[in-house]
Write a protein that holds these residues in place. Sequence first.
Motif, short mmCIF file in Angstrom:
data_model
loop_
_atom_site.label_atom_id
_atom_site.label_comp_id
_atom_site.label_asym_id
_atom_site.label_seq_id
_atom_site.Cartn_x
_atom_site.Cartn_y
_atom_site.Cartn_z
N TYR A 144 0.87 -1.18 0.00
CA TYR A 144 0.00 0.00 0.00
C TYR A 144 0.90 1.22 0.00
CZ TYR A 144 -4.25 2.65 0.73
OH TYR A 144 -5.33 3.50 0.57
N THR A 145 1.03 1.85 -1.16
CA THR A 145 2.04 2.88 -1.34
C THR A 145 1.55 4.30 -1.12
OG1 THR A 145 1.54 2.93 -3.70
CG2 THR A 145 3.33 1.45 -2.98
N VAL A 146 0.30 4.49 -0.81
CA VAL A 146 -0.23 5.84 -0.65
C VAL A 146 -0.01 6.31 0.79
CG1 VAL A 146 -2.30 7.26 -0.77
CG2 VAL A 146 -1.96 5.43 -2.42
N ASN A 147 0.65 7.45 0.92
CA ASN A 147 0.85 8.06 2.23
C ASN A 147 -0.23 9.12 2.43
OD1 ASN A 147 1.85 9.03 4.66
ND2 ASN A 147 3.21 10.45 3.64
N ILE A 148 -1.11 8.89 3.39
CA ILE A 148 -2.17 9.85 3.71
C ILE A 148 -1.92 10.28 5.15
CG2 ILE A 148 -4.65 10.27 3.77
CD1 ILE A 148 -4.95 7.71 2.00
N PRO A 149 -1.28 11.45 5.35
CA PRO A 149 -0.91 11.86 6.70
C PRO A 149 -2.07 11.87 7.70
CG PRO A 149 0.19 13.23 5.09
CD PRO A 149 -0.79 12.38 4.33
N PHE A 150 -3.25 12.33 7.30
CA PHE A 150 -4.38 12.37 8.23
C PHE A 150 -4.78 10.98 8.68
CE2 PHE A 150 -9.05 12.77 9.07
CZ PHE A 150 -8.93 13.49 10.26
N VAL A 151 -4.79 10.02 7.77
CA VAL A 151 -5.15 8.64 8.09
C VAL A 151 -4.10 8.04 9.03
CG1 VAL A 151 -5.52 6.33 7.10
CG2 VAL A 151 -6.47 8.36 5.98
N LEU A 192 -12.76 6.63 8.05
CA LEU A 192 -12.56 5.18 7.90
C LEU A 192 -13.36 4.65 6.71
CD1 LEU A 192 -11.46 2.45 8.87
CD2 LEU A 192 -13.36 2.38 10.52
N LEU A 193 -14.60 5.08 6.57
CA LEU A 193 -15.44 4.64 5.44
C LEU A 193 -14.88 5.13 4.11
CD1 LEU A 193 -18.86 5.33 7.17
CD2 LEU A 193 -18.09 3.07 6.36
N ASP A 194 -14.47 6.38 4.05
CA ASP A 194 -13.93 6.97 2.83
C ASP A 194 -12.68 6.22 2.36
OD1 ASP A 194 -13.72 9.11 0.81
OD2 ASP A 194 -12.01 9.80 1.98
N VAL A 195 -11.76 5.96 3.27
CA VAL A 195 -10.52 5.27 2.90
C VAL A 195 -10.79 3.80 2.59
CG1 VAL A 195 -8.17 4.71 3.63
CG2 VAL A 195 -9.15 6.94 4.20
N SER A 196 -11.76 3.19 3.27
CA SER A 196 -12.14 1.80 2.94
C SER A 196 -12.67 1.71 1.52
CB SER A 196 -13.19 1.29 3.93
OG SER A 196 -12.68 1.23 5.23
N MET A 197 -13.51 2.67 1.14
CA MET A 197 -14.05 2.67 -0.23
C MET A 197 -12.96 2.98 -1.24
SD MET A 197 -17.89 4.30 0.10
CE MET A 197 -17.42 5.82 0.91
N ALA A 198 -12.14 3.98 -0.96
CA ALA A 198 -11.06 4.34 -1.89
C ALA A 198 -10.10 3.17 -2.09
CB ALA A 198 -10.32 5.57 -1.37
N SER A 199 -9.79 2.46 -1.02
CA SER A 199 -8.88 1.32 -1.12
C SER A 199 -9.49 0.20 -1.95
CB SER A 199 -8.52 0.80 0.28
OG SER A 199 -7.84 1.79 1.01
N ALA A 200 -10.78 -0.04 -1.79
CA ALA A 200 -11.45 -1.05 -2.61
C ALA A 200 -11.41 -0.65 -4.08
CB ALA A 200 -12.88 -1.25 -2.13
N ALA A 201 -11.64 0.63 -4.36
CA ALA A 201 -11.60 1.11 -5.75
C ALA A 201 -10.19 0.99 -6.33
CB ALA A 201 -12.08 2.56 -5.81
#
Length: 143
Positions: free
Chosen positions: A5-12, A52-61
């Motif tokens: 998982y190569t995306v760095n999302i500082p807020f997450v 959590l929901l937003d990143v879960s959906m984005a990760s699935a996409a």
Amino acid sequence: MIPEYTVNIPFVSHLGIQVASYENGHSELHFDTRQEHENSFAVTHGGALMTLLDVSMASAARSVQKDMGVVTIEMKTTFMKPARGKLIGRGHLMHRTGSMAFVEASVIDADGNVCAHSTGTFKYVKRRPTDPNAGTEPVISTD
């Protein structure tokens, strides 16, 4: 984070959300909530759950085309019961076009209860590398 998982999302990262898996249109994220994530009713704040929901959906996409990024176009969230403690976000890619993803996700508590559910629309965008030393930010195409 899992190594691929190569995306760095500082807020997450700040919230402590961890990606456990994302592949074949599905994702699973773990969120061990703390007191600073709570609202005035001593349950997890809706904004933290929506993240959590937003990143879960984005990760699935992203899981079906990992070289692309996604941006949230819209999301609708329903809160069903208070969420506390160790939470799991599970995302599912329902449909995809060449440029758009239609996704859903749920937040599940340690007892297996669904606490919140969301649907969202995401746009696939090319990831553009940046030089962290140059002080420039990536350009995100939303057209």
